[in-house]
Design a protein around this motif. Structure first.
Motif, PDB file in Angstrom:
ATOM      1  N   VAL A  50       0.070  -1.922   6.677  1.00  0.00           N
ATOM      2  CA  VAL A  50      -0.402  -2.407   5.385  1.00  0.00           C
ATOM      3  C   VAL A  50      -0.971  -1.248   4.572  1.00  0.00           C
ATOM      4  O   VAL A  50      -1.716  -0.415   5.091  1.00  0.00           O
ATOM      5  CB  VAL A  50      -1.475  -3.496   5.580  1.00  0.00           C
ATOM      6  N   ASN A  51      -0.596  -1.186   3.299  1.00  0.00           N
ATOM      7  CA  ASN A  51      -1.129  -0.179   2.382  1.00  0.00           C
ATOM      8  C   ASN A  51      -0.963   1.238   2.941  1.00  0.00           C
ATOM      9  O   ASN A  51      -1.930   2.006   3.050  1.00  0.00           O
ATOM     10  CB  ASN A  51      -2.609  -0.474   2.090  1.00  0.00           C
ATOM     11  N   PRO A  52       0.280   1.642   3.264  1.00  0.00           N
ATOM     12  CA  PRO A  52       0.481   2.934   3.929  1.00  0.00           C
ATOM     13  C   PRO A  52       0.242   4.144   3.042  1.00  0.00           C
ATOM     14  O   PRO A  52      -0.015   5.234   3.547  1.00  0.00           O
ATOM     15  CB  PRO A  52       1.947   2.869   4.361  1.00  0.00           C
ATOM     16  N   SER A  53       0.304   3.961   1.732  1.00  0.00           N
ATOM     17  CA  SER A  53       0.096   5.089   0.820  1.00  0.00           C
ATOM     18  C   SER A  53      -1.195   4.951   0.016  1.00  0.00           C
ATOM     19  O   SER A  53      -1.430   5.715  -0.914  1.00  0.00           O
ATOM     20  CB  SER A  53       1.295   5.217  -0.125  1.00  0.00           C
ATOM     21  N   PHE A  54      -2.010   3.951   0.390  1.00  0.00           N
ATOM     22  CA  PHE A  54      -3.352   3.770  -0.183  1.00  0.00           C
ATOM     23  C   PHE A  54      -3.331   3.459  -1.678  1.00  0.00           C
ATOM     24  O   PHE A  54      -4.259   3.792  -2.401  1.00  0.00           O
ATOM     25  CB  PHE A  54      -4.229   4.989   0.128  1.00  0.00           C
ATOM     26  N   GLU A  55      -2.267   2.775  -2.105  1.00  0.00           N
ATOM     27  CA  GLU A  55      -2.164   2.375  -3.508  1.00  0.00           C
ATOM     28  C   GLU A  55      -2.655   0.942  -3.726  1.00  0.00           C
ATOM     29  O   GLU A  55      -2.600   0.431  -4.843  1.00  0.00           O
ATOM     30  CB  GLU A  55      -0.715   2.491  -3.992  1.00  0.00           C
ATOM     31  N   GLY A  56      -3.130   0.279  -2.666  1.00  0.00           N
ATOM     32  CA  GLY A  56      -3.522  -1.124  -2.757  1.00  0.00           C
ATOM     33  C   GLY A  56      -4.705  -1.395  -3.663  1.00  0.00           C
ATOM     34  O   GLY A  56      -4.859  -2.511  -4.172  1.00  0.00           O
ATOM     35  N   GLU A  57      -5.564  -0.426  -3.865  1.00  0.00           N
ATOM     36  CA  GLU A  57      -6.694  -0.552  -4.793  1.00  0.00           C
ATOM     37  C   GLU A  57      -6.327   0.196  -6.069  1.00  0.00           C
ATOM     38  O   GLU A  57      -6.091   1.408  -6.042  1.00  0.00           O
ATOM     39  CB  GLU A  57      -7.959   0.047  -4.184  1.00  0.00           C
ATOM     40  N   VAL A  58      -6.274  -0.534  -7.181  1.00  0.00           N
ATOM     41  CA  VAL A  58      -5.892   0.078  -8.450  1.00  0.00           C
ATOM     42  C   VAL A  58      -7.139   0.586  -9.152  1.00  0.00           C
ATOM     43  O   VAL A  58      -8.044  -0.188  -9.496  1.00  0.00           O
ATOM     44  CB  VAL A  58      -5.147  -0.927  -9.347  1.00  0.00           C
ATOM     45  N   LEU A  59      -7.211   1.897  -9.353  1.00  0.00           N
ATOM     46  CA  LEU A  59      -8.350   2.519 -10.024  1.00  0.00           C
ATOM     47  C   LEU A  59      -7.974   2.817 -11.465  1.00  0.00           C
ATOM     48  O   LEU A  59      -6.972   3.485 -11.726  1.00  0.00           O
ATOM     49  CB  LEU A  59      -8.743   3.810  -9.296  1.00  0.00           C
ATOM     50  N   THR A  60      -8.765   2.320 -12.394  1.00  0.00           N
ATOM     51  CA  THR A  60      -8.450   2.496 -13.818  1.00  0.00           C
ATOM     52  C   THR A  60      -9.115   3.725 -14.438  1.00  0.00           C
ATOM     53  O   THR A  60      -8.875   4.038 -15.600  1.00  0.00           O
ATOM     54  CB  THR A  60      -8.875   1.244 -14.601  1.00  0.00           C
ATOM     55  N   CYS A  61      -9.947   4.422 -13.670  1.00  0.00           N
ATOM     56  CA  CYS A  61     -10.627   5.616 -14.179  1.00  0.00           C
ATOM     57  C   CYS A  61      -9.644   6.783 -14.276  1.00  0.00           C
ATOM     58  O   CYS A  61      -8.576   6.786 -13.652  1.00  0.00           O
ATOM     59  CB  CYS A  61     -11.798   5.982 -13.272  1.00  0.00           C
ATOM     60  N   ALA A  62     -10.015   7.779 -15.045  1.00  0.00           N
ATOM     61  CA  ALA A  62      -9.207   8.991 -15.150  1.00  0.00           C
ATOM     62  C   ALA A  62      -9.247   9.733 -13.815  1.00  0.00           C
ATOM     63  O   ALA A  62     -10.308   9.847 -13.187  1.00  0.00           O
ATOM     64  CB  ALA A  62      -9.745   9.881 -16.263  1.00  0.00           C
TER      65      ALA A  62
END
Length: 210
Positions: A50-62
């Motif tokens: 699960v979430n192998p590339s750590f993109e599961g949390e979407v960060l909207t900051c720069a």
């Protein structure tokens, strides 16, 4: 980057970061981020991470030093909240990783100014006998923070099968570490859930994974 593939004789299927192949076959594994390739006349059954590339949390900051969220890495168990994070580093000149990161925009950041940390995931498959498991990960050393070193483990339940800390990326770079473990009929941990674990080694420093 994480994934698991279990090999038997036959055709090939590919996905993820841990890969396995039956000991009766021979092959070559190359896995970067969420892709893998095997050159062998073998059947490979992919095992989901699960979430192998750590993109599961979407960060909207720069992207950059302050773009992270502590203790939240979807699909992963974390050792402690301040010492683990989903991090969106900056790339290009002056960035944490000037040459870019292997996949997507996020990495898993482990370790901070106060302590070491670890992340782990229990997979939905159990350890099998007479199988070769190969674990690979992209290990990063950010350019703007001390490097902690790392350990990456393949476990069966609470049994550590094998670990590695073999690569030493230069500041601002990623390198791929990969190791294989072959089970037999007497391997300790057979039938136990497969666990993958990534850790930092010293405090006041960090390691990133992608």
């Amino acid at each position: 980057v994480l994934g698991l593939i279990f090999h038997r004789l036959g055709a090939i299927e590919m996905k993820g970061v841990i890969m396995t192949r039956h000991i009766a076959t021979f092959g070559r594994l190359f896995l970067l981020v969420t892709t893998a390739a095997i050159a062998a006349p073998a059947l490979a059954t992919s095992l989901t991470i699960v979430n192998p590339s750590f993109e599961g949390e979407v960060l909207t900051c720069a992207p950059g030093f302050f773009c992270f969220v502590d203790g939240i890495i979807p699909g992963w168990s974390v050792s402690s909240i301040p010492q683990t994070a989903t991090f969106k580093p900056s790339i290009g000149a002056g960035g944490e990783f000037p040459g870019g990161i292997p996949d997507g925009v996020n990495v898993a950041a482990i370790g901070n100014q106060t302590a070491t940390g670890a992340i782990s995931q229990i997979l939905s498959v159990n350890l099998q006998a007479n199988t070769v498991y190969t674990l690979s990960a992209a290990v990063g050393n950010r350019a703007d923070f001390p490097y902690s070193g790392y350990s990456m483990e393949l476990d069966a339940g609470s049994n550590v099968l094998m670990s590695s800390s073999a690569v030493n990326p230069a500041p601002g770079k990623f390198l791929v570490d990969s190791f294989s473990f072959t089970t037999t009929a007497s391997t300790v941990g057979l039938g136990q859930p497969i666990v993958i674990r990534f850790s930092s080694l010293v405090s006041d420093a960090q390691v990133d994974f992608d």
